[in-house]
Scaffold this motif. Sequence first.
Motif, PDB file in Angstrom:
ATOM      1  N   VAL A 219      38.341  41.842  44.823  1.00  0.00           N
ATOM      2  CA  VAL A 219      37.975  43.177  44.347  1.00  0.00           C
ATOM      3  C   VAL A 219      37.499  43.109  42.905  1.00  0.00           C
ATOM      4  O   VAL A 219      38.143  42.487  42.052  1.00  0.00           O
ATOM      5  CB  VAL A 219      39.156  44.157  44.439  1.00  0.00           C
ATOM      6  N   THR A 220      36.377  43.762  42.643  1.00  0.00           N
ATOM      7  CA  THR A 220      35.845  43.921  41.286  1.00  0.00           C
ATOM      8  C   THR A 220      35.673  45.405  41.015  1.00  0.00           C
ATOM      9  O   THR A 220      35.217  46.162  41.885  1.00  0.00           O
ATOM     10  CB  THR A 220      34.496  43.210  41.132  1.00  0.00           C
ATOM     11  N   ALA A 221      36.050  45.836  39.814  1.00  0.00           N
ATOM     12  CA  ALA A 221      35.904  47.232  39.414  1.00  0.00           C
ATOM     13  C   ALA A 221      34.919  47.328  38.262  1.00  0.00           C
ATOM     14  O   ALA A 221      35.037  46.591  37.272  1.00  0.00           O
ATOM     15  CB  ALA A 221      37.249  47.821  39.010  1.00  0.00           C
TER      16      ALA A 221
ATOM     17  N   GLY B 163      43.284  44.889  33.575  1.00  0.00           N
ATOM     18  CA  GLY B 163      42.967  45.954  32.635  1.00  0.00           C
ATOM     19  C   GLY B 163      41.584  45.731  32.065  1.00  0.00           C
ATOM     20  O   GLY B 163      41.261  44.650  31.577  1.00  0.00           O
ATOM     21  N   VAL B 164      40.744  46.759  32.118  1.00  0.00           N
ATOM     22  CA  VAL B 164      39.365  46.664  31.643  1.00  0.00           C
ATOM     23  C   VAL B 164      39.226  47.513  30.383  1.00  0.00           C
ATOM     24  O   VAL B 164      39.419  48.729  30.416  1.00  0.00           O
ATOM     25  CB  VAL B 164      38.371  47.153  32.716  1.00  0.00           C
TER      26      VAL B 164
ATOM     27  N   ASP C 264      30.166  51.462  26.750  1.00  0.00           N
ATOM     28  CA  ASP C 264      29.185  50.736  27.554  1.00  0.00           C
ATOM     29  C   ASP C 264      29.814  50.299  28.880  1.00  0.00           C
ATOM     30  O   ASP C 264      31.039  50.259  29.011  1.00  0.00           O
ATOM     31  CB  ASP C 264      28.683  49.505  26.797  1.00  0.00           C
ATOM     32  N   GLN C 265      28.982  49.964  29.844  1.00  0.00           N
ATOM     33  CA  GLN C 265      29.493  49.557  31.143  1.00  0.00           C
ATOM     34  C   GLN C 265      30.366  48.302  31.016  1.00  0.00           C
ATOM     35  O   GLN C 265      30.049  47.391  30.252  1.00  0.00           O
ATOM     36  CB  GLN C 265      28.349  49.307  32.131  1.00  0.00           C
ATOM     37  N   LYS C 266      31.472  48.294  31.763  1.00  0.00           N
ATOM     38  CA  LYS C 266      32.397  47.166  31.745  1.00  0.00           C
ATOM     39  C   LYS C 266      32.787  46.818  33.176  1.00  0.00           C
ATOM     40  O   LYS C 266      32.680  47.636  34.094  1.00  0.00           O
ATOM     41  CB  LYS C 266      33.655  47.492  30.945  1.00  0.00           C
ATOM     42  N   SER C 267      33.250  45.576  33.353  1.00  0.00           N
ATOM     43  CA  SER C 267      33.610  45.112  34.697  1.00  0.00           C
ATOM     44  C   SER C 267      34.793  44.161  34.615  1.00  0.00           C
ATOM     45  O   SER C 267      34.962  43.446  33.610  1.00  0.00           O
ATOM     46  CB  SER C 267      32.411  44.405  35.340  1.00  0.00           C
ATOM     47  N   GLY C 268      35.618  44.167  35.647  1.00  0.00           N
ATOM     48  CA  GLY C 268      36.743  43.246  35.721  1.00  0.00           C
ATOM     49  C   GLY C 268      37.110  42.992  37.166  1.00  0.00           C
ATOM     50  O   GLY C 268      36.919  43.857  38.028  1.00  0.00           O
ATOM     51  N   SER C 269      37.629  41.793  37.450  1.00  0.00           N
ATOM     52  CA  SER C 269      37.991  41.418  38.815  1.00  0.00           C
ATOM     53  C   SER C 269      39.467  41.055  38.905  1.00  0.00           C
ATOM     54  O   SER C 269      40.032  40.487  37.960  1.00  0.00           O
ATOM     55  CB  SER C 269      37.161  40.219  39.293  1.00  0.00           C
ATOM     56  N   LEU C 270      40.080  41.383  40.028  1.00  0.00           N
ATOM     57  CA  LEU C 270      41.437  40.934  40.279  1.00  0.00           C
ATOM     58  C   LEU C 270      41.457  39.413  40.363  1.00  0.00           C
ATOM     59  O   LEU C 270      40.474  38.802  40.796  1.00  0.00           O
ATOM     60  CB  LEU C 270      41.968  41.528  41.583  1.00  0.00           C
ATOM     61  N   PRO C 271      42.549  38.778  39.967  1.00  0.00           N
ATOM     62  CA  PRO C 271      42.620  37.318  40.066  1.00  0.00           C
ATOM     63  C   PRO C 271      42.521  36.867  41.520  1.00  0.00           C
ATOM     64  O   PRO C 271      42.819  37.639  42.438  1.00  0.00           O
ATOM     65  CB  PRO C 271      43.992  36.989  39.467  1.00  0.00           C
TER      66      PRO C 271
END
Length: 435
Positions: free
Chosen positions: A261-263, A296-297, A302-309
């Motif tokens: 999953v990526t948010a 935590g992102v 500006d646009q940001k993105s983060g993925s679960l490990p």
Amino acid sequence: MAVRLAVRLGVRLGVVTALLGTTVALAPAQAALAAATALTPSPYAFADGAQSIEGARSTADAPLLKPGTSYKSSLPSSGKVNYSLQLDAESNAYVSVTAVPSPGSTVSVIDGIKVSVQDAEGISCSADTASFGAARSPHPIAAWGMRERSPAKTLCRKAGTYYVSVERADPDGEGSSPDAWDLELVAMTEPPTAKTGATSAPEVWDSASPQPLQGQAETRRGGAGFATATPLDQGVWRDDIRPGQTLFYEVPVDWGRQLHVTADLGSSDSAGTGFTADALDLALYNPARGPVADIGVGYDGDQKSGSLPPLPPVDHANRYAVIRQVGAVRFAGSYYLVAHLSESVAESFGDGPFPMTLRVRLSGAAQAGPAYAGESAPEGVFEVSDEDREAAAEGVAAGDDTAMRAVAVGGIGTGSALLVGLGVWTLVARRRGVA
């Protein structure tokens, strides 16, 4: 799934019912409802029919939690509250506790809840803690306790009474409001397997992070609690989230499948400046509502993105892993994605809403699960059914008509909701007249 749909619709149309009982004109009512919705994040939606109970200060008075039943309780700012379980000598038992601080309260970085399970002799079976993190934004958080039967564990194996204790993680810390928190408690049991299987976690699995899923995003409105979580399948899903709001989704993950999953948090249309650490908190919980992983992102407009490990494929033997997030991926069923946007984002960038995109990928082929020697409570919680798959593909429970799907997936206009409610109210009134 039908119960989840009913709850979801009830939450979204509850205001409609209230408005129908007044003599306020339709247009002003629509405007007032729209304004209230724009300023106030949705409150937590407890399970429909959750039983209200009061935790006891002493284990001698601890109320009984029945597996498969949802409960609503409260947690004071200091001291433990206790509940009890009656368990056999064979099943694994899990108790998830969701703490819900009031939206206007304050919390510290390390404050949260601690959940522990002990047997009748006071021997500890498990302990887990969940905290609010660097953003210090009050929102629903969950921790779990367990009594598990394992060849590697010699304690907590007897049948009898067990106790679940819940307390604040930092009761004496500064920066947290002294008000009580609401609690939602759910106990579940997992039967033993019919045959003795692996007693160690798989040593090799693909830990590489794949490219986030691409494609046109489809709108799916998140629910306001675990019980009203919106089903998601593999895909790219779009939702809007406001500061202080928490949204819930569920993804059915079968045995042998691997979840990625990526948010993405979209850029702000505000001219504000600033930076919020862990502005978007994305947490993953397993079918027993036990914490798996989170990310935590940070956000600066500006646009940001983060993925679960990276997580391993779902495997019954994962429970023997030393790493917590691997051990939590121990059964098939609905895995919950919980997204929270920090209240402090509003200080720099306004009330939003802010566009959020969830990129959900499922890899690996589904496999046969362990042969359980019995049934879980609630029934079917540790498996993925055809109905679950259909619900994830369509966004609502299978078997519901098109109109209801439209309400649950994308929401409908306030005026339309009022008209639907008015039609139902009129029909009921006519039937009562006939009676």
